[in-house]
Enzyme design. Structure first.
Site, mmCIF file in Angstrom:
data_model
loop_
_atom_site.group_PDB
_atom_site.id
_atom_site.type_symbol
_atom_site.label_atom_id
_atom_site.label_comp_id
_atom_site.label_asym_id
_atom_site.label_seq_id
_atom_site.Cartn_x
_atom_site.Cartn_y
_atom_site.Cartn_z
ATOM 1 N N LYS A 139 0.834 -1.210 0.000
ATOM 2 C CA LYS A 139 0.000 0.000 0.000
ATOM 3 C C LYS A 139 0.869 1.261 0.000
ATOM 4 O O LYS A 139 0.651 2.198 -0.771
ATOM 5 C CB LYS A 139 -0.934 -0.002 1.214
ATOM 6 C CG LYS A 139 -1.595 1.319 1.516
ATOM 7 C CD LYS A 139 -2.511 1.791 0.395
ATOM 8 C CE LYS A 139 -2.670 3.282 0.378
ATOM 9 N NZ LYS A 139 -3.989 3.770 0.557
ATOM 10 N N CYS A 182 -2.660 11.443 1.488
ATOM 11 C CA CYS A 182 -2.098 10.122 1.193
ATOM 12 C C CYS A 182 -0.758 10.238 0.497
ATOM 13 O O CYS A 182 0.271 9.880 1.049
ATOM 14 C CB CYS A 182 -3.077 9.364 0.311
ATOM 15 S SG CYS A 182 -4.738 9.376 0.990
HETATM 16 N N1 SAJ Z 1 -1.351 15.199 -8.935
HETATM 17 C C1 SAJ Z 1 -0.475 15.829 -9.809
HETATM 18 N N2 SAJ Z 1 -0.280 15.279 -11.038
HETATM 19 C C2 SAJ Z 1 -0.929 14.145 -11.436
HETATM 20 C C3 SAJ Z 1 -1.807 13.516 -10.538
HETATM 21 C C4 SAJ Z 1 -2.002 14.062 -9.285
HETATM 22 O O1 SAJ Z 1 0.131 16.868 -9.492
HETATM 23 O O2 SAJ Z 1 -0.712 13.728 -12.576
HETATM 24 C C5 SAJ Z 1 -1.570 15.762 -7.580
HETATM 25 C C6 SAJ Z 1 -3.036 16.106 -7.296
HETATM 26 O O3 SAJ Z 1 -3.372 17.359 -7.834
HETATM 27 C C7 SAJ Z 1 -3.080 16.048 -5.788
HETATM 28 C C8 SAJ Z 1 -2.068 14.947 -5.451
HETATM 29 O O4 SAJ Z 1 -1.275 14.774 -6.613
HETATM 30 O O5 SAJ Z 1 -2.614 17.261 -5.212
HETATM 31 C C9 SAJ Z 1 -2.678 13.609 -5.072
HETATM 32 O O6 SAJ Z 1 -3.837 13.352 -5.873
HETATM 33 P P1 SAJ Z 1 -4.139 11.930 -6.541
HETATM 34 O O7 SAJ Z 1 -5.384 12.100 -7.333
HETATM 35 O O8 SAJ Z 1 -2.952 11.448 -7.273
HETATM 36 O O9 SAJ Z 1 -4.296 10.939 -5.317
HETATM 37 P P2 SAJ Z 1 -5.151 10.937 -3.947
HETATM 38 O O10 SAJ Z 1 -4.253 11.407 -2.859
HETATM 39 O O11 SAJ Z 1 -6.455 11.610 -4.101
HETATM 40 O O12 SAJ Z 1 -5.422 9.356 -3.768
HETATM 41 C C10 SAJ Z 1 -4.319 8.466 -3.707
HETATM 42 C C11 SAJ Z 1 -4.578 7.280 -4.668
HETATM 43 N N3 SAJ Z 1 -3.341 6.496 -4.819
HETATM 44 C C12 SAJ Z 1 -2.882 6.101 -6.037
HETATM 45 O O13 SAJ Z 1 -3.431 6.394 -7.070
HETATM 46 C C13 SAJ Z 1 -1.666 5.252 -6.045
HETATM 47 C C14 SAJ Z 1 -5.728 6.418 -4.147
HETATM 48 O O14 SAJ Z 1 -5.897 5.274 -4.956
HETATM 49 C C15 SAJ Z 1 -5.444 5.978 -2.700
HETATM 50 O O15 SAJ Z 1 -6.494 5.201 -2.179
HETATM 51 C C16 SAJ Z 1 -5.304 7.246 -1.865
HETATM 52 O O16 SAJ Z 1 -4.186 7.987 -2.375
HETATM 53 C C17 SAJ Z 1 -5.086 6.837 -0.429
HETATM 54 O O17 SAJ Z 1 -6.032 7.014 0.359
HETATM 55 O O18 SAJ Z 1 -4.032 6.309 -0.090
#
Ligand code: SAJ
Length: 406
Positions: free
Chosen positions: A201, A255
């Site tokens: 995880k 996360c």
């Molecule tokens: N972000 C970027 N560029 C991208 C994608 C995201 O800058 O290409 C940024 C977003 O704007 C945000 C941050 O990253 O600030 C995180 O957003 P996210 O959409 O990537 O992820 P979370 O935090 O909403 O959810 C993540 C997910 N993990 C993965 O995809 C590996 C989700 O599946 C998990 O369940 C969650 O963390 C968790 O609870 O651990």
């Protein structure tokens, strides 16, 4: 009956999903206001499809309370923050929930931890709590780690369709819990040991953090020589084995910006790459501040109160502001006495920062430079209203020629 402990972003949708599938569920949270609100039929956060699921679960008899229930199955979805100084996981909420369960549980009960925990947490903190009370693990009580994996914005779909991991001490227990989740999870459910579940995880989120850091580093490189990072990533991603994520104003949420620190805290000598990625992502609000200064200088604007930040949440179309890049940027601006910047977010209904506007038009009337920090659908659907502004688009949502990019 399942008692779900912690009714936040993970615990609540999970509870609703079990209830929808006909399982008797009681949700417990120490926050009496939250319990009251849910009992009265009011959700406290928005998520696609959640309201319908909630209504269905209510009609199936789901209950909410501040009390732990006497039963056989507990699912813990409580916060697992990291300690800023040591970078290690702060296990206090999980430990406290486990202890409260032990006070009331039936003999042979299973405690399923969904919260993200660093590898070794179960051995180091949870087992001793149980043994200390004289319980025999695997007889009096069973421990299982079934880390949540759902992404805010698409939680309901992912609850049903994401593969899951069940980590347990013995196969029989793992299979039982697998059967429980199979009530709503249509995807593969992998059975493994607890430490493997903990580690897999944490590295999923760490992998994403590193990939985003790579995109952010590319954005900085491209900025120095005026290359279009988005087009470059788009073309590179056409290669069948390349999949670079998108640059942005920083990585927020509870996360991806937290979990990699668990590894840095526990393995400081072995985590150069992970630490560097964290530092790159944490540097992005500062990079945005530099870009704002470039635009102000180029246009002879000296008054910071002419700058408006659009978006307070940590990402698009969610109402969660935890670790949000905008809040980090505002903090940095305060340090540089850049006070007076205007802020607007259509999804945040209460006032949480200074100079926050509640109406988009009022906000736009006050500013000359619009900084898009979050790509909510709201702004994507309203690009005609922002045409006359100087725009710094950190999320690459608008294709107006006049837009500045990261
Ligand atoms: N972000 C970027 N560029 C991208 C994608 C995201 O800058 O290409 C940024 C977003 O704007 C945000 C941050 O990253 O600030 C995180 O957003 P996210 O959409 O990537 O992820 P979370 O935090 O909403 O959810 C993540 C997910 N993990 C993965 O995809 C590996 C989700 O599946 C998990 O369940 C969650 O963390 C968790 O609870 O651990």
């Amino acid at each position: 009956m399942i008692n779900i402990i912690g009714l936040g972003y993970i615990g609540l949708p999970t509870a609703l999903m079990f209830a929808k599938n006909g399982i008797k569920v009681v949700g417990t949270d120490y926050n009496a206001n939250l319990v009251k609100s849910l009992t009265e039929g009011r959700l406290t956060f928005e998520e696609d499809g959640l309201e319908n699921l909630f209504q269905e679960a209510l009609s199936n008899g789901i209950e909410f309370t501040t009390e732990y229930q006497k039963t056989h199955t507990y699912i813990l979805a409580v916060p697992t923050p990291y300690i800023k100084e040591s970078k290690k996981l702060d296990p206090r909420y999980v430990i406290s929930a486990v202890n409260s369960v032990l006070e009331v549980c039936e003999r042979g009960a299973s405690i399923i931890i969904e919260s993200t925990i660093s590898p070794g947490t179960t051995d180091k903190y949870i087992r001793p709590e149980i043994e200390k009370r004289g319980y025999v693990l695997g007889e009096d009580v069973h421990l299982v780690h079934a880390p949540e994996r759902i992404i805010p914005g698409n939680m309901i779909y992912e609850l049903e369709n994401n593969a899951r991991t069940i980590g347990a001490d013995n196969l029989e227990m793992a299979k039982k819990v697998k059967g429980l989740y199979a009530n709503f999870c249509k995807a593969e459910i992998v059975v493994t040991d607890i430490r493997t579940a903990e580690m897999s995880k944490v590295i999923e989120n760490t992998y994403r953090d590193i990939n985003i850091a790579f995109a952010n580093e590319l954005a900085k490189i491209c900025r120095t020589d005026n290359m279009d990072v988005y087009e470059i990533i788009r073309i590179a991603n056409m290669h069948p084995r390349v999949n670079i994520l998108q640059p942005g104003p920083g990585v927020g949420g509870h996360c991806i910006s937290v979990d990699p620190w668990f590894l840095v805290g526990d393995y400081p000598d072995l985590t150069n790459l992970i630490l560097t990625a964290r530092k790159i992502n944490d540097s992005m609000p500062r990079h945005v501040l530099g870009r704002i200064r470039d635009i102000m200088r180029d246009h002879g604007i000296r008054d910071i109160s002419k700058v408006g930040l659009y978006g307070l949440t940590y990402k698009e179309n969610v109402d969660d502001t935890r670790e949000s890049p905008t809040l980090q940027l505002l903090e940095r601006m305060d340090e540089h006495l850049a006070i007076g910047v205007k802020v607007f977010d259509p999804l945040i209904k209460e006032r949480i920062v200074e100079h926050q506007f509640m109406y988009f038009e009022d906000f736009l009337n006050e500013i000359e430079i619009l900084v898009v920090m979050v790509g909510h659908d709201h702004i994507k659907n309203n690009t005609d209203l922002i045409k006359d502004k100087l725009i710094l688009d950190t999320k690459n949502i608008c294709n107006l020629n006049s837009c500045y990019k990261l």
